[in-house]
Design a protein around this motif. Sequence first.
Motif, mmCIF file in Angstrom:
data_model
loop_
_atom_site.group_PDB
_atom_site.id
_atom_site.type_symbol
_atom_site.label_atom_id
_atom_site.label_comp_id
_atom_site.label_asym_id
_atom_site.label_seq_id
_atom_site.Cartn_x
_atom_site.Cartn_y
_atom_site.Cartn_z
ATOM 1 N N LEU A 264 31.432 69.110 -1.284
ATOM 2 C CA LEU A 264 31.656 70.460 -0.762
ATOM 3 C C LEU A 264 33.108 70.552 -0.310
ATOM 4 O O LEU A 264 33.539 69.787 0.557
ATOM 5 C CB LEU A 264 30.727 70.712 0.437
ATOM 6 N N TYR A 265 33.866 71.470 -0.915
ATOM 7 C CA TYR A 265 35.278 71.675 -0.548
ATOM 8 C C TYR A 265 35.428 72.976 0.213
ATOM 9 O O TYR A 265 34.847 73.993 -0.192
ATOM 10 C CB TYR A 265 36.151 71.778 -1.811
ATOM 11 N N ASP A 266 36.243 72.982 1.257
ATOM 12 C CA ASP A 266 36.569 74.283 1.833
ATOM 13 C C ASP A 266 37.672 74.917 0.978
ATOM 14 O O ASP A 266 38.331 74.220 0.175
ATOM 15 C CB ASP A 266 36.938 74.172 3.324
ATOM 16 N N ALA A 267 37.842 76.224 1.136
ATOM 17 C CA ALA A 267 38.743 76.954 0.231
ATOM 18 C C ALA A 267 40.173 76.425 0.318
ATOM 19 O O ALA A 267 40.876 76.301 -0.688
ATOM 20 C CB ALA A 267 38.695 78.442 0.556
ATOM 21 N N GLN A 268 40.603 76.070 1.543
ATOM 22 C CA GLN A 268 41.969 75.556 1.728
ATOM 23 C C GLN A 268 42.180 74.277 0.901
ATOM 24 O O GLN A 268 43.180 74.121 0.209
ATOM 25 C CB GLN A 268 42.194 75.267 3.216
ATOM 26 N N ASP A 269 41.222 73.375 0.977
ATOM 27 C CA ASP A 269 41.348 72.107 0.258
ATOM 28 C C ASP A 269 41.299 72.346 -1.258
ATOM 29 O O ASP A 269 42.087 71.789 -2.021
ATOM 30 C CB ASP A 269 40.208 71.174 0.709
ATOM 31 N N TRP A 270 40.372 73.221 -1.685
ATOM 32 C CA TRP A 270 40.234 73.464 -3.128
ATOM 33 C C TRP A 270 41.482 74.148 -3.701
ATOM 34 O O TRP A 270 41.809 73.981 -4.880
ATOM 35 C CB TRP A 270 38.974 74.301 -3.400
ATOM 36 N N SER A 271 42.203 74.869 -2.830
ATOM 37 C CA SER A 271 43.360 75.626 -3.332
ATOM 38 C C SER A 271 44.458 74.703 -3.866
ATOM 39 O O SER A 271 45.291 75.124 -4.655
ATOM 40 C CB SER A 271 43.928 76.538 -2.241
ATOM 41 N N GLN A 272 44.450 73.409 -3.460
ATOM 42 C CA GLN A 272 45.476 72.511 -4.008
ATOM 43 C C GLN A 272 45.224 72.224 -5.486
ATOM 44 O O GLN A 272 46.125 71.805 -6.209
ATOM 45 C CB GLN A 272 45.539 71.206 -3.216
ATOM 46 N N PHE A 273 43.968 72.447 -5.943
ATOM 47 C CA PHE A 273 43.658 72.194 -7.355
ATOM 48 C C PHE A 273 43.709 73.484 -8.170
ATOM 49 O O PHE A 273 44.391 73.569 -9.174
ATOM 50 C CB PHE A 273 42.270 71.552 -7.488
ATOM 51 N N TYR A 274 42.914 74.484 -7.731
ATOM 52 C CA TYR A 274 42.826 75.741 -8.484
ATOM 53 C C TYR A 274 42.953 76.916 -7.517
ATOM 54 O O TYR A 274 41.946 77.522 -7.117
ATOM 55 C CB TYR A 274 41.495 75.810 -9.244
ATOM 56 N N PRO A 275 44.182 77.267 -7.121
ATOM 57 C CA PRO A 275 44.351 78.328 -6.126
ATOM 58 C C PRO A 275 43.702 79.645 -6.535
ATOM 59 O O PRO A 275 43.223 80.393 -5.695
ATOM 60 C CB PRO A 275 45.870 78.460 -5.991
ATOM 61 N N LYS A 276 43.627 79.903 -7.855
ATOM 62 C CA LYS A 276 43.041 81.176 -8.314
ATOM 63 C C LYS A 276 41.538 81.237 -8.045
ATOM 64 O O LYS A 276 40.942 82.305 -7.993
ATOM 65 C CB LYS A 276 43.263 81.319 -9.825
ATOM 66 N N HIS A 277 40.912 80.065 -7.944
ATOM 67 C CA HIS A 277 39.458 80.020 -7.743
ATOM 68 C C HIS A 277 39.120 79.430 -6.384
ATOM 69 O O HIS A 277 38.177 78.657 -6.250
ATOM 70 C CB HIS A 277 38.799 79.206 -8.864
ATOM 71 N N ALA A 278 39.928 79.755 -5.379
ATOM 72 C CA ALA A 278 39.739 79.120 -4.070
ATOM 73 C C ALA A 278 39.539 80.160 -2.976
ATOM 74 O O ALA A 278 40.060 80.031 -1.880
ATOM 75 C CB ALA A 278 40.931 78.224 -3.757
ATOM 76 N N GLU A 279 38.753 81.191 -3.302
ATOM 77 C CA GLU A 279 38.491 82.189 -2.253
ATOM 78 C C GLU A 279 37.388 81.734 -1.304
ATOM 79 O O GLU A 279 37.314 82.168 -0.168
ATOM 80 C CB GLU A 279 38.093 83.518 -2.892
#
Length: 487
Positions: A264-279
């Motif tokens: 489970l990733y929070d949006a901030q962490d996921w944004s380092q990989f795919y910022p477009k899909h990190a809402e």
Amino acid sequence: MDTVTKDTIVQQLTQLTSPDQVNLDPDELKYASLDFYRKYPRARKIYQAPIPVAIVYPENVEQVAAVLKYANDTGVNVIPRTGGSEIERGLESAREPHIIVDGSRLNQILKFDPEDMQLTVQAGVPLKQAEDWLNEKGYTTGHLPQSQPLADFGGLVATRSIGQLSTLYGGIEDMVVGLEAIMPDGRIVRIKNVPRRSVGPDIRHIFIGNEGSIAFITEVTVKLFPYLPDTYHYLAYTVDTMREGFHLLRDIVAAGYRPSVIRLYDAQDWSQFYPKHAEKPVLIFRTEGPQPLSDATAGAIKTMVESSDQTQPYEPLDEIIDWFKHLTWTQKEVDAEVNQLEKTPFVGFTTEVASNWSEIANIFEAVTTRVKKEIPNLYGIGGHSSHSYVNGTNLYFVYAFIDAEDDPAGEMARYHDPINKIIVEETLKHGGTMSHHHGVGKARAPFIKEEYGSSYWVLKTLLKSFDPKNTMNAGNIIPLEFWDETD
Ligand SMILES: Cc1cc2nc3c(=O)[nH]c(=O)nc-3n(C[C@H](O)[C@H](O)[C@H](O)COP(=O)(O)OP(=O)(O)OC[C@H]3O[C@@H](n4cnc5c(N)ncnc54)[C@H](O)[C@@H]3O)c2cc1C
């Protein structure tokens, strides 16, 4: 005891091994004085910890024993090393003079035993090399830490490491069947390979996680599993809140399902990989094993996650599959980060903890709130859960800051240590553990008494019994200033 001179140490190490096994290259010695905790000053060639007298590369068990005995007799601090991917100041020396005992020339695969499903390796065998070799034969260790291309078996066992497939295969402590280790006085001890035993306390655990502070591990036997890449299923979803994400992880594991990957990733962490899909937060699963089992596990997870009215399928799924394939760090990624740190004061780190399900969301919220409030020049803090158990999960905080002062020598005191402290304090306050898999090193050693509470006495007695002269990685796990205290 009189302090032994550097020249004498070098002379003795050369006699106990051979001239080409003793490295005195000044640049390599400086590099070896630090690890990834001070990767930022290290990238700028600022070395603030004691420089080792030498790096010695034993080529057999007897040489390890001779070197350790010599160090123990003369007051030389020994820092064991294999892959060098340590991340918690475990490779820094807290006491001079010190030597690095590097196990990378103990690099033989000793026994492949498909009938008993076991592999025996020397401590310096790189995990990736063994894993690739096994995969070709249809087997796997099931151990896939992000540092798989950097780490060797000795360090992986010494740190109680864990891999990305842990929910199915377990951590290294579930994999190690037996081992061989050298005590500081040169004694060689072997623990035999059996499926289980009931013969008193399980002494494997004196060595697994000793972080070089009790003994030098020279050989390890791990379990094997069938390697079945054709049975993998990947699933991914977005979820409205972290709390709902944690509930879903809990319900899946508590119900008895064992995907290899459950994250489970929070949006901030996921944004380092795919910022477009990190809402929103992201849930990721992989299942594997025999085909019917993998299919059934994937099917059940799909049903459970899709029955929540707070989840949506993550698209495109190929993005997740590609991301997972590139999640490990090779030397190429390490070099790229060094290159970036040389030029820019933008620094990112991680700190991982664990707790029971009932507190995990509270820890996540308490830590992120405090760090955002208390740390200046923060670029961001987020996190993910990547290792789940029936009773709880881990939290892997990922944070970055701009070193506005452009002062790598002071970065640790201004940013990294204070962030670590907040994470440890909040985790302990909520009943969790301050380290899920990176170990204690010297970075988290100051909090060791709070971590252990009344059982700290047991830990200290253990370390002092096996290493009474504090020869082995002094200051690791238990800080020097605690060593002589009467508790
Ligand atoms: C990019 C990156 C990703 C990472 N990802 C993960 C991850 O997914 N999971 C995880 O668990 N960790 C991870 N780590 C941390 C690190 O890779 C692990 O702690 C690993 O187990 C260290 O193995 P090593 O061979 O590199 O050990 P080293 O760095 O050589 O040593 C680590 C510690 O163990 C001691 N030690 C080393 N060899 C021996 C020995 N033979 N006997 C006794 N003590 C010894 C050292 O003194 C030191 O304290 C990561 C690190 C990096 C840099």
